[in-house]
Design a protein around this motif. Structure first.
Motif, PDB file in Angstrom:
ATOM      1  N   UNK A  99      -6.342 -10.468  -6.495  1.00  0.00           N
ATOM      2  CA  UNK A  99      -5.167 -10.029  -6.986  1.00  0.00           C
ATOM      3  C   UNK A  99      -4.198 -10.074  -5.899  1.00  0.00           C
ATOM      4  N   UNK A 100      -4.468  -9.407  -4.925  1.00  0.00           N
ATOM      5  CA  UNK A 100      -3.610  -9.276  -3.665  1.00  0.00           C
ATOM      6  C   UNK A 100      -3.464 -10.591  -2.979  1.00  0.00           C
ATOM      7  N   UNK A 101      -4.303 -11.289  -2.874  1.00  0.00           N
ATOM      8  CA  UNK A 101      -4.091 -12.477  -2.346  1.00  0.00           C
ATOM      9  C   UNK A 101      -3.287 -13.600  -3.116  1.00  0.00           C
ATOM     10  N   UNK A 127       1.735  -7.280   4.400  1.00  0.00           N
ATOM     11  CA  UNK A 127       0.753  -6.711   5.033  1.00  0.00           C
ATOM     12  C   UNK A 127       0.183  -5.485   4.410  1.00  0.00           C
ATOM     13  N   UNK A 128      -1.120  -5.302   4.416  1.00  0.00           N
ATOM     14  CA  UNK A 128      -1.711  -4.187   3.973  1.00  0.00           C
ATOM     15  C   UNK A 128      -1.675  -3.121   4.990  1.00  0.00           C
ATOM     16  N   UNK A 129      -1.222  -1.803   4.659  1.00  0.00           N
ATOM     17  CA  UNK A 129      -1.192  -0.800   5.603  1.00  0.00           C
ATOM     18  C   UNK A 129      -2.477   0.151   5.364  1.00  0.00           C
ATOM     19  N   UNK A 130      -2.874   0.245   4.346  1.00  0.00           N
ATOM     20  CA  UNK A 130      -4.010   1.355   4.230  1.00  0.00           C
ATOM     21  C   UNK A 130      -4.756   1.017   2.641  1.00  0.00           C
ATOM     22  N   UNK A 131      -6.001   1.217   2.605  1.00  0.00           N
ATOM     23  CA  UNK A 131      -6.902   0.910   1.749  1.00  0.00           C
ATOM     24  C   UNK A 131      -7.538   2.313   1.381  1.00  0.00           C
ATOM     25  N   UNK A 153      -6.851   2.481  -3.799  1.00  0.00           N
ATOM     26  CA  UNK A 153      -5.308   2.424  -3.762  1.00  0.00           C
ATOM     27  C   UNK A 153      -4.822   1.619  -2.513  1.00  0.00           C
ATOM     28  N   UNK A 154      -4.059   0.823  -2.549  1.00  0.00           N
ATOM     29  CA  UNK A 154      -3.881  -0.377  -1.657  1.00  0.00           C
ATOM     30  C   UNK A 154      -2.195   0.077  -1.335  1.00  0.00           C
ATOM     31  N   UNK A 155      -1.977   0.603  -0.072  1.00  0.00           N
ATOM     32  CA  UNK A 155      -0.563   0.695   0.326  1.00  0.00           C
ATOM     33  C   UNK A 155      -0.175  -0.547   1.459  1.00  0.00           C
ATOM     34  N   UNK A 156       0.933  -1.054   0.894  1.00  0.00           N
ATOM     35  CA  UNK A 156       1.199  -2.006   1.865  1.00  0.00           C
ATOM     36  C   UNK A 156       2.412  -1.636   2.887  1.00  0.00           C
ATOM     37  N   UNK A 168       5.006  -0.819  -1.033  1.00  0.00           N
ATOM     38  CA  UNK A 168       4.643  -1.199  -2.262  1.00  0.00           C
ATOM     39  C   UNK A 168       2.812  -0.512  -2.470  1.00  0.00           C
ATOM     40  N   UNK A 169       2.883  -0.059  -3.410  1.00  0.00           N
ATOM     41  CA  UNK A 169       1.436   0.162  -3.630  1.00  0.00           C
ATOM     42  C   UNK A 169       0.790  -0.049  -4.992  1.00  0.00           C
ATOM     43  N   UNK A 170      -0.497  -0.701  -4.981  1.00  0.00           N
ATOM     44  CA  UNK A 170      -1.243  -1.119  -6.066  1.00  0.00           C
ATOM     45  C   UNK A 170      -2.460  -0.166  -6.206  1.00  0.00           C
TER      46      UNK A 170
END
Length: 111
Positions: free
Chosen positions: A8-10, A17-21, A29-32, A36-38
């Motif tokens: 999904x991210x790709x 760029x991903x900042x934190x998972x 939680x993926x924070x870019x 942006x957050x997913x």
């Protein structure tokens, strides 16, 4: 993270760029770096996508939901979308919050 989350991210956010998972008991939680957050469920399916600026890539949103938003709110931009068991909650840049069923029918709206 499950493979479908990574895909999904790709597919939709490869240029960010991903900042934190973060992994919790039942989600990821993926924070870019662009705010942006997913959020993904434990099985890797997306649950929520939100941003402090309008989403630039909305291709992951079901066509029926996008048709409703574009048809009724042509100039509005999506800031957040949350998927739940019976449909979607969509927040627009004009502060409207829309509740839709799984087929994109508008059930309610509020400010």
């Amino acid at each position: 993270m499950p493979q479908n989350s990574q895909n999904f991210i790709k597919t939709y956010f490869s240029n960010v760029q991903i900042g934190l998972v973060e992994k919790s008991f039942d989600d990821y939680q993926v924070k870019f770096t662009n705010d942006l957050e997913v959020e993904f469920a434990k099985d890797g399916d997306w649950r929520e996508v939100k941003s402090y600026v309008p989403l630039t890539n909305t291709n992951f949103i079901p066509r029926e939901v996008m048709n409703c938003v574009k048809g009724k709110y042509a100039t509005a931009k999506i800031m957040e979308i949350k998927k739940n068991y019976n449909g979607y909650e969509v927040k627009l840049d004009d502060q409207k919050e829309l509740i839709m069923d799984k087929t994109g029918n508008l059930l309610s709206e509020k400010y």
